[in-house]
Design a protein around this motif. Structure first.
Motif, PDB file in Angstrom:
ATOM      1  N   ASN A   5       0.839  -1.165   0.079  1.00  0.00           N
ATOM      2  CA  ASN A   5      -0.001  -0.090  -0.122  1.00  0.00           C
ATOM      3  C   ASN A   5       0.849   1.150  -0.042  1.00  0.00           C
ATOM      4  O   ASN A   5       1.583   1.577   0.912  1.00  0.00           O
ATOM      5  CB  ASN A   5      -0.957  -0.255   1.138  1.00  0.00           C
ATOM      6  N   PHE A  18      -7.199   1.277  -5.053  1.00  0.00           N
ATOM      7  CA  PHE A  18      -7.010   0.328  -4.122  1.00  0.00           C
ATOM      8  C   PHE A  18      -7.748  -0.989  -4.473  1.00  0.00           C
ATOM      9  O   PHE A  18      -8.747  -1.074  -5.118  1.00  0.00           O
ATOM     10  CB  PHE A  18      -7.875   0.397  -2.876  1.00  0.00           C
ATOM     11  N   SER A  58      -7.599  -0.852   5.751  1.00  0.00           N
ATOM     12  CA  SER A  58      -6.439  -1.061   5.710  1.00  0.00           C
ATOM     13  C   SER A  58      -5.722  -2.259   5.562  1.00  0.00           C
ATOM     14  O   SER A  58      -4.877  -2.561   4.890  1.00  0.00           O
ATOM     15  CB  SER A  58      -5.741   0.244   6.597  1.00  0.00           C
ATOM     16  N   VAL A  61      -5.999  -4.194   2.605  1.00  0.00           N
ATOM     17  CA  VAL A  61      -5.455  -3.817   1.199  1.00  0.00           C
ATOM     18  C   VAL A  61      -4.323  -4.872   0.583  1.00  0.00           C
ATOM     19  O   VAL A  61      -3.285  -4.919   1.074  1.00  0.00           O
ATOM     20  CB  VAL A  61      -4.888  -2.393   1.452  1.00  0.00           C
ATOM     21  N   GLY A  64      -2.471  -0.470  -3.005  1.00  0.00           N
ATOM     22  CA  GLY A  64      -2.829   0.988  -3.065  1.00  0.00           C
ATOM     23  C   GLY A  64      -1.779   1.886  -3.675  1.00  0.00           C
ATOM     24  O   GLY A  64      -0.881   1.677  -3.406  1.00  0.00           O
TER      25      GLY A  64
END
Length: 69
Positions: A5, A18, A58, A61, A64
């Protein structure tokens, strides 16, 4: 397995993309403007082109990044 990410809360207002895992094991995608990062829920909130808000956890993910406008 944790993904890569490159988006941070400092990217608020920028266009982001994402790819993230859904609770059912499928993969979701969200592309749009990063509105804010909800620290309490550890979630990115992205406004899609159609105006809908997408919540991206988060920890789910896979990938991203900030994308050109």
């Amino acid at each position: 397995m944790e993904g890569r990410n490159l988006v941070t809360p400092a990217d608020t207002g920028r266009r982001v993309s994402f790819q993230f895992e859904l609770p059912n094991g499928f993969v979701g995608e969200a592309v749009g403007i990063l509105e804010y990062f909800d620290e309490d829920a550890a979630t990115y909130v992205v406004r899609r082109k159609d105006g809908d808000l997408a919540r991206v956890p988060s920890r789910g993910v896979r990938f991203g990044k900030v994308v050109p406008g």
